[in-house]
Scaffold this motif. Structure first.
Motif, PDB file in Angstrom:
ATOM      1  N   MET A   1      -5.596  13.605   5.927  1.00 52.88           N
ATOM      2  CA  MET A   1      -5.213  12.393   5.214  1.00 52.88           C
ATOM      3  C   MET A   1      -3.772  11.971   5.521  1.00 52.88           C
ATOM      4  SD  MET A   1      -7.732  11.161   3.402  1.00 52.88           S
ATOM      5  CE  MET A   1      -7.037  10.241   2.034  1.00 52.88           C
ATOM      6  N   GLU A   2      -3.035  12.822   6.274  1.00 52.01           N
ATOM      7  CA  GLU A   2      -1.691  12.443   6.707  1.00 52.01           C
ATOM      8  C   GLU A   2      -1.721  11.478   7.883  1.00 52.01           C
ATOM      9  OE1 GLU A   2       0.080  16.237   7.564  1.00 52.01           O
ATOM     10  OE2 GLU A   2       1.069  16.326   5.606  1.00 52.01           O
ATOM     11  N   ALA A   3      -2.883  11.304   8.497  1.00 49.32           N
ATOM     12  CA  ALA A   3      -2.986  10.446   9.688  1.00 49.32           C
ATOM     13  C   ALA A   3      -2.484   9.039   9.377  1.00 49.32           C
ATOM     14  CB  ALA A   3      -4.431  10.400  10.175  1.00 49.32           C
TER      15      ALA A   3
ATOM     16  N   LYS B   1      -2.199   2.312   8.159  1.00 47.17           N
ATOM     17  CA  LYS B   1      -0.797   2.220   7.756  1.00 47.17           C
ATOM     18  C   LYS B   1      -0.647   2.040   6.239  1.00 47.17           C
ATOM     19  CE  LYS B   1       0.528   2.493  12.003  1.00 47.17           C
ATOM     20  NZ  LYS B   1       1.210   3.705  12.519  1.00 47.17           N
ATOM     21  N   PRO B   2       0.359   2.682   5.615  1.00 51.43           N
ATOM     22  CA  PRO B   2       1.308   3.616   6.226  1.00 51.43           C
ATOM     23  C   PRO B   2       0.717   5.003   6.492  1.00 51.43           C
ATOM     24  CG  PRO B   2       1.766   3.443   3.893  1.00 51.43           C
ATOM     25  CD  PRO B   2       0.669   2.437   4.184  1.00 51.43           C
TER      26      PRO B   2
ATOM     27  N   ARG C   1      -3.300   7.358   5.667  1.00 52.82           N
ATOM     28  CA  ARG C   1      -4.597   7.376   4.975  1.00 52.82           C
ATOM     29  C   ARG C   1      -4.416   7.715   3.500  1.00 52.82           C
ATOM     30  NH1 ARG C   1      -8.597  10.771   9.123  1.00 52.82           N
ATOM     31  NH2 ARG C   1      -8.545   9.267  10.868  1.00 52.82           N
ATOM     32  N   LEU C   2      -3.552   8.674   3.223  1.00 54.25           N
ATOM     33  CA  LEU C   2      -3.360   9.100   1.836  1.00 54.25           C
ATOM     34  C   LEU C   2      -2.792   7.971   0.985  1.00 54.25           C
ATOM     35  CD1 LEU C   2      -3.308  11.231  -0.387  1.00 54.25           C
ATOM     36  CD2 LEU C   2      -1.043  11.916   0.453  1.00 54.25           C
ATOM     37  N   ALA C   3      -1.733   7.308   1.466  1.00 56.17           N
ATOM     38  CA  ALA C   3      -1.092   6.250   0.688  1.00 56.17           C
ATOM     39  C   ALA C   3      -2.066   5.122   0.380  1.00 56.17           C
ATOM     40  CB  ALA C   3       0.128   5.716   1.443  1.00 56.17           C
ATOM     41  N   VAL C   4      -2.855   4.741   1.361  1.00 55.19           N
ATOM     42  CA  VAL C   4      -3.825   3.663   1.161  1.00 55.19           C
ATOM     43  C   VAL C   4      -4.923   4.112   0.200  1.00 55.19           C
ATOM     44  CG1 VAL C   4      -5.598   2.265   2.288  1.00 55.19           C
ATOM     45  CG2 VAL C   4      -3.364   2.547   3.362  1.00 55.19           C
ATOM     46  N   ALA C   5      -5.383   5.353   0.372  1.00 59.08           N
ATOM     47  CA  ALA C   5      -6.437   5.869  -0.507  1.00 59.08           C
ATOM     48  C   ALA C   5      -5.960   5.917  -1.952  1.00 59.08           C
ATOM     49  CB  ALA C   5      -6.867   7.259  -0.053  1.00 59.08           C
ATOM     50  N   GLN C   6      -4.713   6.309  -2.169  1.00 56.74           N
ATOM     51  CA  GLN C   6      -4.177   6.364  -3.530  1.00 56.74           C
ATOM     52  C   GLN C   6      -4.108   4.972  -4.156  1.00 56.74           C
ATOM     53  OE1 GLN C   6      -0.573   8.538  -2.322  1.00 56.74           O
ATOM     54  NE2 GLN C   6      -1.095  10.127  -3.826  1.00 56.74           N
ATOM     55  N   GLU C   7      -3.615   4.002  -3.399  1.00 60.14           N
ATOM     56  CA  GLU C   7      -3.499   2.643  -3.932  1.00 60.14           C
ATOM     57  C   GLU C   7      -4.865   2.069  -4.285  1.00 60.14           C
ATOM     58  OE1 GLU C   7      -1.810  -1.780  -2.612  1.00 60.14           O
ATOM     59  OE2 GLU C   7      -1.242   0.009  -1.474  1.00 60.14           O
TER      60      GLU C   7
ATOM     61  N   PHE D   1     -23.883   4.228   1.524  1.00 66.87           N
ATOM     62  CA  PHE D   1     -22.847   4.643   2.467  1.00 66.87           C
ATOM     63  C   PHE D   1     -21.993   3.439   2.838  1.00 66.87           C
ATOM     64  CE2 PHE D   1     -21.724   4.723   7.042  1.00 66.87           C
ATOM     65  CZ  PHE D   1     -20.766   5.727   7.006  1.00 66.87           C
ATOM     66  N   TYR D   2     -20.664   3.637   2.863  1.00 63.37           N
ATOM     67  CA  TYR D   2     -19.739   2.569   3.221  1.00 63.37           C
ATOM     68  C   TYR D   2     -18.713   3.107   4.219  1.00 63.37           C
ATOM     69  CZ  TYR D   2     -21.506   0.532  -1.143  1.00 63.37           C
ATOM     70  OH  TYR D   2     -22.317   0.048  -2.147  1.00 63.37           O
ATOM     71  N   THR D   3     -18.125   2.199   4.974  1.00 65.14           N
ATOM     72  CA  THR D   3     -17.031   2.549   5.867  1.00 65.14           C
ATOM     73  C   THR D   3     -15.836   1.658   5.561  1.00 65.14           C
ATOM     74  OG1 THR D   3     -17.754   0.989   7.590  1.00 65.14           O
ATOM     75  CG2 THR D   3     -18.615   3.243   7.708  1.00 65.14           C
ATOM     76  N   ALA D   4     -14.643   2.183   5.827  1.00 61.79           N
ATOM     77  CA  ALA D   4     -13.418   1.409   5.626  1.00 61.79           C
ATOM     78  C   ALA D   4     -12.339   1.973   6.537  1.00 61.79           C
ATOM     79  CB  ALA D   4     -12.961   1.466   4.168  1.00 61.79           C
ATOM     80  N   SER D   5     -11.571   1.093   7.138  1.00 62.03           N
ATOM     81  CA  SER D   5     -10.504   1.536   8.037  1.00 62.03           C
ATOM     82  C   SER D   5      -9.189   0.816   7.758  1.00 62.03           C
ATOM     83  CB  SER D   5     -10.915   1.312   9.502  1.00 62.03           C
ATOM     84  OG  SER D   5     -11.218  -0.056   9.735  1.00 62.03           O
ATOM     85  N   SER D   6      -9.086   0.207   6.573  1.00 66.81           N
ATOM     86  CA  SER D   6      -7.853  -0.462   6.177  1.00 66.81           C
ATOM     87  C   SER D   6      -7.840  -0.590   4.660  1.00 66.81           C
ATOM     88  CB  SER D   6      -7.749  -1.858   6.814  1.00 66.81           C
ATOM     89  OG  SER D   6      -8.749  -2.714   6.296  1.00 66.81           O
ATOM     90  N   LEU D   7      -6.688  -0.951   4.119  1.00 63.71           N
ATOM     91  CA  LEU D   7      -6.588  -1.142   2.671  1.00 63.71           C
ATOM     92  C   LEU D   7      -7.525  -2.248   2.216  1.00 63.71           C
ATOM     93  CD1 LEU D   7      -5.330  -0.717  -0.104  1.00 63.71           C
ATOM     94  CD2 LEU D   7      -3.467  -2.247   0.581  1.00 63.71           C
ATOM     95  N   GLU D   8      -7.591  -3.327   2.979  1.00 62.81           N
ATOM     96  CA  GLU D   8      -8.452  -4.451   2.598  1.00 62.81           C
ATOM     97  C   GLU D   8      -9.913  -4.036   2.561  1.00 62.81           C
ATOM     98  OE1 GLU D   8      -6.115  -4.535   4.940  1.00 62.81           O
ATOM     99  OE2 GLU D   8      -4.611  -5.716   3.846  1.00 62.81           O
ATOM    100  N   GLU D   9     -10.354  -3.291   3.577  1.00 59.51           N
ATOM    101  CA  GLU D   9     -11.752  -2.867   3.624  1.00 59.51           C
ATOM    102  C   GLU D   9     -12.062  -1.860   2.521  1.00 59.51           C
ATOM    103  OE1 GLU D   9     -12.665  -1.422   7.494  1.00 59.51           O
ATOM    104  OE2 GLU D   9     -12.476  -3.392   8.456  1.00 59.51           O
ATOM    105  N   LEU D  10     -11.131  -0.940   2.283  1.00 63.12           N
ATOM    106  CA  LEU D  10     -11.367   0.057   1.236  1.00 63.12           C
ATOM    107  C   LEU D  10     -11.395  -0.606  -0.138  1.00 63.12           C
ATOM    108  CD1 LEU D  10     -11.774   3.018   0.549  1.00 63.12           C
ATOM    109  CD2 LEU D  10      -9.285   3.297   0.477  1.00 63.12           C
ATOM    110  N   THR D  11     -10.511  -1.571  -0.352  1.00 66.64           N
ATOM    111  CA  THR D  11     -10.508  -2.301  -1.621  1.00 66.64           C
ATOM    112  C   THR D  11     -11.807  -3.071  -1.806  1.00 66.64           C
ATOM    113  OG1 THR D  11      -8.101  -2.545  -1.555  1.00 66.64           O
ATOM    114  CG2 THR D  11      -9.308  -4.060  -2.985  1.00 66.64           C
ATOM    115  N   ALA D  12     -12.310  -3.676  -0.725  1.00 65.79           N
ATOM    116  CA  ALA D  12     -13.570  -4.415  -0.801  1.00 65.79           C
ATOM    117  C   ALA D  12     -14.729  -3.492  -1.158  1.00 65.79           C
ATOM    118  CB  ALA D  12     -13.846  -5.118   0.531  1.00 65.79           C
ATOM    119  N   VAL D  13     -14.728  -2.274  -0.600  1.00 65.90           N
ATOM    120  CA  VAL D  13     -15.776  -1.299  -0.927  1.00 65.90           C
ATOM    121  C   VAL D  13     -15.710  -0.929  -2.404  1.00 65.90           C
ATOM    122  CG1 VAL D  13     -16.581   1.063  -0.568  1.00 65.90           C
ATOM    123  CG2 VAL D  13     -15.953  -0.348   1.392  1.00 65.90           C
ATOM    124  N   TYR D  14     -14.518  -0.650  -2.883  1.00 64.40           N
ATOM    125  CA  TYR D  14     -14.360  -0.297  -4.297  1.00 64.40           C
ATOM    126  C   TYR D  14     -14.758  -1.464  -5.206  1.00 64.40           C
ATOM    127  CZ  TYR D  14     -12.083   4.261  -3.650  1.00 64.40           C
ATOM    128  OH  TYR D  14     -11.827   5.575  -3.360  1.00 64.40           O
ATOM    129  N   ASP D  15     -14.438  -2.681  -4.789  1.00 64.47           N
ATOM    130  CA  ASP D  15     -14.840  -3.848  -5.586  1.00 64.47           C
ATOM    131  C   ASP D  15     -16.355  -3.929  -5.694  1.00 64.47           C
ATOM    132  OD1 ASP D  15     -12.247  -4.595  -6.008  1.00 64.47           O
ATOM    133  OD2 ASP D  15     -12.193  -6.120  -4.425  1.00 64.47           O
TER     134      ASP D  15
END
Length: 333
Positions: free
Chosen positions: A101-103, A107-108, A110-116, A277-291
């Motif tokens: 998750m340090e990858a 940006k910035p 994986r961990l920071a985006v996952a937390q937000e 099953f969902y995929t996400a590779s950015s904050l926007e995509e991860l937020t959309a999945v959670y929404d």
């Protein structure tokens, strides 16, 4: 709308009466026209009826028939799907906190985006849902037992610490244990509250070996256990195929290690458990999945009465028909 959408479909038989009135009106107009044409003296006809009635004379009857039509639908008590916030459900957020998750491919990091995104997810859930938090790396820990206190969950997300290895199965089992414990505490209900696990991971399981699918602690076995307990798992594969992290080596330096996402395993976990099953590779995509998950989890679809609108339409058309009749024909139909 099909007949299954009505609670009193017997009233739809009144449509036969509406159709009969419409047909009767058409025949009455033809009969009237036929008898009018019996006048042989056209000059006399022009004096008796100097202006022939136009199409507008039919408008009042059409409006009244539409009023009867909508009244019939209303009387049959139509229903429609309504989204109602859940007040009795449990969601366990299971987060991968392995070193991958340090990858910084996201940006910035994986961990920071996952937390937000996880904190936004907690804020967006309907207030009545119990939300719990499980973090897993080589082992799994229940950071927050299911609760409606979102502040506790967000505080725990902010203080997540990364660790080595990835025991996805342990994360799932910990989530199931949290759900079972809450069910025992609540008690007294005819059935336990609906529950779901939301699993976010960025890599392949390493504990136990991912290829040892018969191991009782394997993620696939845990997914089948979740299915048996009626707890679907929504999996989110987070990251990219080109992520890397720096791992210290024995010589005092670091090695660059590839940490690609593992879509296949997470897709299989969702399938085995009856989840999505969902995929996400950015904050926007991860937020959309959670929404999307918030809409699925936070609300339930119920059948509700939808006759009010039809009654209003019936009254509107009926009133309009009477008004037009008085204006155009100076008399009621």
């Amino acid at each position: 709308m099909s007949l299954s959408g009505f609670t009193a479909p017997i009233w739809l038989l009144f449509l036969i009466v509406v159709a009969a009135l419409a047909i009767g009106y058409v025949f009455a107009q033809r009969w009237k026209k036929r008898h009018t044409m019996r006048f042989t003296n056209m000059d006399l006809l022009e004096k008796v009826a100097p202006t022939r009635p136009g199409v507008a004379r039919h408008v009042p009857i059409v409006l009244l028939l539409v009023g009867l039509l909508t009244f019939t639908i209303a009387a049959a008590a139509p229903t429609q799907d309504k989204r109602v916030p859940r007040n009795r459900a449990t969601v366990i957020l299971v987060l991968d906190v392995s070193l991958s998750m340090e990858a910084t491919d996201v940006k910035p990091s994986r961990l920071a985006v996952a937390q937000e995104a996880a904190k936004d997810f907690a804020d967006g859930l309907t207030p009545g849902i119990n939300l719990g938090l499980v973090a897993f790396a080589g082992t799994a820990s229940v950071l927050v037992s299911p609760t409606t206190d979102r502040a506790a969950t967000k505080a725990a997300i902010d203080h997540i610490k990364l660790s080595e290895r990835t025991a996805t199965g342990e994360g799932i089992y910990s989530g199931l244990q949290s759900i079972e414990t809450l069910g025992q505490v609540i008690g007294g209900a005819e059935a336990p509250p609906p529950a779901r696990i939301v699993l976010m991971s960025d890599g392949k399981q390493t504990v136990p070996d991912d290829k040892d699918t018969s191991n009782p602690r394997h993620a696939f076995v845990a997914a089948r256990e979740a299915k048996a307990k009626g707890v679907p798992i929504s999996t989110i594969s987070f990251g990219t195929s080109y992520g890397t992290v720096e791992i210290p080596n024995d010589s005092g330096g670091t090695d660059t290690v590839k940490v690609p996402v593992d879509d296949d395993s997470l897709r299989e976990i969702a399938k085995l458990s009856g989840g999505e099953f969902y995929t996400a590779s950015s904050l926007e995509e991860l937020t959309a999945v959670y929404d999307t998950l918030e809409q699925q989890i936070g609300f339930e679809i119920t059948r509700g009465d939808a006759s009010r609108l039809w009654f209003l339409l019936s009254g509107l058309f009926t009133a309009a028909g009477l008004a037009v009749a008085l204006l155009v024909r100076q008399r009621l139909p």
